[in-house]
Design an enzyme around this catalytic site. Sequence first.
Site, PDB file in Angstrom:
ATOM      1  N   HIS A 297      -1.884   0.516   7.127  1.00 15.15           N
ATOM      2  CA  HIS A 297      -2.261   0.867   5.768  1.00 15.15           C
ATOM      3  C   HIS A 297      -1.801   2.288   5.474  1.00 15.15           C
ATOM      4  O   HIS A 297      -1.532   3.066   6.387  1.00 15.15           O
ATOM      5  CB  HIS A 297      -3.790   0.754   5.633  1.00 15.15           C
ATOM      6  CG  HIS A 297      -4.271   0.771   4.226  1.00 15.15           C
ATOM      7  ND1 HIS A 297      -3.723  -0.001   3.234  1.00 15.15           N
ATOM      8  CD2 HIS A 297      -5.276   1.471   3.626  1.00 15.15           C
ATOM      9  CE1 HIS A 297      -4.345   0.215   2.099  1.00 15.15           C
ATOM     10  NE2 HIS A 297      -5.312   1.119   2.308  1.00 15.15           N
TER      11      HIS A 297
ATOM     12  N   ASP B 295      -8.005   5.748  -2.206  1.00 12.18           N
ATOM     13  CA  ASP B 295      -7.186   4.602  -1.782  1.00 12.18           C
ATOM     14  C   ASP B 295      -6.742   3.854  -3.024  1.00 12.18           C
ATOM     15  O   ASP B 295      -7.461   3.011  -3.541  1.00 12.18           O
ATOM     16  CB  ASP B 295      -7.984   3.689  -0.849  1.00 12.18           C
ATOM     17  CG  ASP B 295      -7.073   2.676  -0.171  1.00 12.18           C
ATOM     18  OD1 ASP B 295      -5.908   2.536  -0.606  1.00 12.18           O
ATOM     19  OD2 ASP B 295      -7.518   2.042   0.799  1.00 12.18           O
TER      20      ASP B 295
ATOM     21  N   CYS C 254       0.806  -1.208   0.000  1.00 11.10           N
ATOM     22  CA  CYS C 254       0.000   0.000   0.000  1.00 11.10           C
ATOM     23  C   CYS C 254       0.846   1.269   0.000  1.00 11.10           C
ATOM     24  O   CYS C 254       0.494   2.261  -0.635  1.00 11.10           O
ATOM     25  CB  CYS C 254      -0.957  -0.005   1.169  1.00 11.10           C
ATOM     26  SG  CYS C 254      -0.139  -0.218   2.752  1.00 11.10           S
TER      27      CYS C 254
END
Lengths: 318, 692
Positions: free
Chosen positions: B483, B498, B439
């Site tokens: 994250h 995202d 991520c």
Amino acid sequence: MTLRSASQAGTPSAARLALILAQLGRIVVGKDEPLRLALACLLARGHLLIEDIPGVGKSTLAQALAATLGLKYSRVQFTSDLLPADVLGVSIYDERSQSFRFHPGPIFNSVVLADEINRAPPKTQSALLEAMEERQVSQDGQTRKLPEPFFVIATQNPTEQIGAYPLPESQLDRFLLAIELGYPDSAAERELLSGGDRRSRIGDTAPLADPATLADWQREAAAIHVAPALLDYVQALLAASRGHTGSGEAASRRGLSPRAGLMLLAAARAYALIGGRPMVLPEDVQAVFPSVAGHRLAGGTRAGALQSQSLLRAVPLP
Amino acid sequence: MNASTWFTLRPQRGTTTVRDLLTPAQIRCLGVLLLAAQLPQAPHLPIWVAATGIMLVGLRIVLLRRDRLRPQAPPARIPSWALAVFAVAAALAVRASFGYLAGRDPSVAFLYILVAIKFLETRSTRDGTLLICLACFLLVTPFFYSQSPLAAIVVLPAVLGVGVALDALTCNRTALPAFDWRSALRRSAVMILQGLPVAALLFVLFPRLAAPLWGLPSDYGAQSGLSDSMSPGQISELSLSDAVAFRVDFDGPVPPPALRYWRGPVFSRFDGRTWSPGPFMLRGGVLPVEGPVVTYTVTLEPNHRRSLFALDLPVALPVFSGGAAPLIGAPYITIDQQLLMRAPMGAESLRYSQQSVLRSRFPAMSSLESRANLGVGEGNPRTLALAAQLRALHPDDSAYIGAILEKFTREDFVYTLAPPLFERDPVDLFLFGERRGFCEHYASAFVLLLRAAGIPARVVTGYQGGAVNPRGGYMIVRQSDAHAWAEAMIGGQWQRYDPTAAVAPSRIELGLGGALSAGEPVPFLARLDATWLTGVQLAWDAFNHDWRRNFIDFNRDRQRSLWRDWRLDQFAPWQVVALIALTIFAWGAMVVGWLMWKRRHQERALVLWDDLNRRLARAGLPRQPHEGPLAFASRAAQRWPQFAIAFAAIGESFAELRYGSVPVARERDALVATLERAIDVLPAPAALRTTH
């Protein structure tokens, strides 16, 4: 002890046993407690080991006991060349009847004094000890019963061990009690010195009992009541002897076996009978405990007796 | 120094009398207590400290054994100057090992060794008592490090040991050879159980202070959790950990997975490789956004950082529960909407209640924000070129962002926990070379592409997701949920994007375990296939969480609310104290009454006999523990001959009752009556004491 003598005449047997003890006390002077223990040992159908130096009255005690109770007595002096047959008896060929005839040895008597048992070789020792345990003699394929009652008093001299065969622990276990006579106190010694030979008195002694009465007493002793509270106490003593106390000092590497516990109870019962009580008290157990436990604990009779004294002090009554 | 001089042997001397000296059994008992008190602390200490302490205690026990095997030799004794030297050496060694002495860890280590040294010279009863106090202090120290139920269970043996050691020290000396640790252990356990209600009562009712009298000093310790900057590979490393980041109790329904963005550190500054916080760590304010408010309580595990976590977007400042607030100071919210404490977190976990409105779009706080979020750092030329190329095609901001997200979706980008190492120009290498990343790579590349096109954007790190523990109904957020995502400013509003969701949508819906392909090193507890082991782990976690909620965090507020529930708040404090005293008194009376009831139902003869023993002991003639009834009675008769007949009757009737066989009830009753009458003949102990 005022209380105990007050209750001594509690039962008819106790009265007669008191008389017997009194008569024994006139011959073996100043040894009331060893005499009482020796009599208790006989009543509990056990055998007695006396560890002491010569000349303190071991043979006198045995002879007096036999004479007072009306029992046949014999004495075997154990030596290094003594053979089992010298103790048990031997079969000899009889030319007239053309057969072997058994000549019973000195063991076929009711009171046998095995003097200085640790002088004899192990083979002879074990012949005697086997007979003590089985109460019979097996020889040439024939089994012969020993007389009833049958009581062995063995003596050994603990200080002179050169050229001796000390009894192994397993053999020591066959003796119910091990006692010491010890020196007499000064008053008793004075009486001894002034009174002349004690043994000559034994001949004049009138028997106060007979084998049948003795057998009755032995049955009576075995039936003395033991309360659960007393069993608790005996168990606590046994456990303490095995070092369950958590204390290193009292712990022994060789504790008392269950059989030792049974023997302790038997001796305490006989002791209670002499005391004229229908039940065993902790005092009875305490009176016989050093003699029962002493030779069964590690380190010899004397160290064992001391250790059992400290065990007695350490274990509280439940 | 010659080692052998440490263990010189010399006969015991000094002013202590034999009566004051401890027996070997008592010393062994103390040694076992010390070992039990040392063991729970040992894992928290450097190994040499733990080993030294235990070895010193062992040395004393070995010396005792040597004394026992050689009773004739004088008892082994370590001279006190050697012990003093050793204590100083230990202090220096601790100082050298930790680098400082006046802190929690070195102090605990020093205490640990010092107690063992004290044991080496413990000889008198007074030393023994002191040692028990020291052991109690040592018992508290593991709780400096952990207040979990496990820590409490581990010290239990030592608590029992304290009881046994006290028992051994106060034990009647004449009965000491028969000291039975089993019965002492039983006694100690029974007494602790009897004390439990009193402890529970004091726990609930004893007035609590608003703040603890002293805070636990926190030493710099191991760190885990999100850090104050982000460079490639950092979060993927963190994701390999099962460790719990925080736990959440929701007041209402749990939000769906796609909305669980736990906002943490926000990064505005980029140097071409590493992201770090921008200038907006300054105090900002809570934004006035509208929407349904979610209320929840977070229990944050210690991480030695200043960040607090809240669902995006926090609409209130966190409220610490209990005594923590005055120590830490009020938390604040920065301009870029992250929650911060004034000082790093200590060694204890932290509980705070928090409110959020779940939304992905919110107005910017300051006009400066758009300017500060445009830096592209050094390097990554191909990325900047790509941005210029795309921007030419999509002049509209939203269309441009859509094109980038589409690029991530369409082209073969791979979501993986094990990305290659990007040394230089990491974004270039990622976008045009490997195309494998976690991520942080996606967020980093996404934000850089936006900035290159003149759209203000920033990286937000935190946690995404979290799993509800079915055993406790609360949510566990683990480090594997860490994250990173992005925020872009469009029309004065910050909008959450995202990019990871574009590559691996299941990461958001199912968590890490659902998003990674088979063969990836997913942490055990983040996997989707639950095994029984997972169940056990979750149950244990639930128990720990309840423990923390109900015992450790039972503070003044909770106590007050409990009192309100029980309608205790109507009483004045002195009345509450009186109530406590009364209840404790009643409990004591119950225990004593039960003992008396038990005694009354014992055999009557035993009760009478015990009474007599007590009376004669007060008159100056205690019965020895091993003394039989006749022996004791005759000893008493010798002491007081005028009552000889009474003592004879007492001894014989008790002996008969206890050891005889008296099956007939009437006979028993007659004997008991005799015993009772004979005891009544005796005067009071005080009178007996003076008669001769």
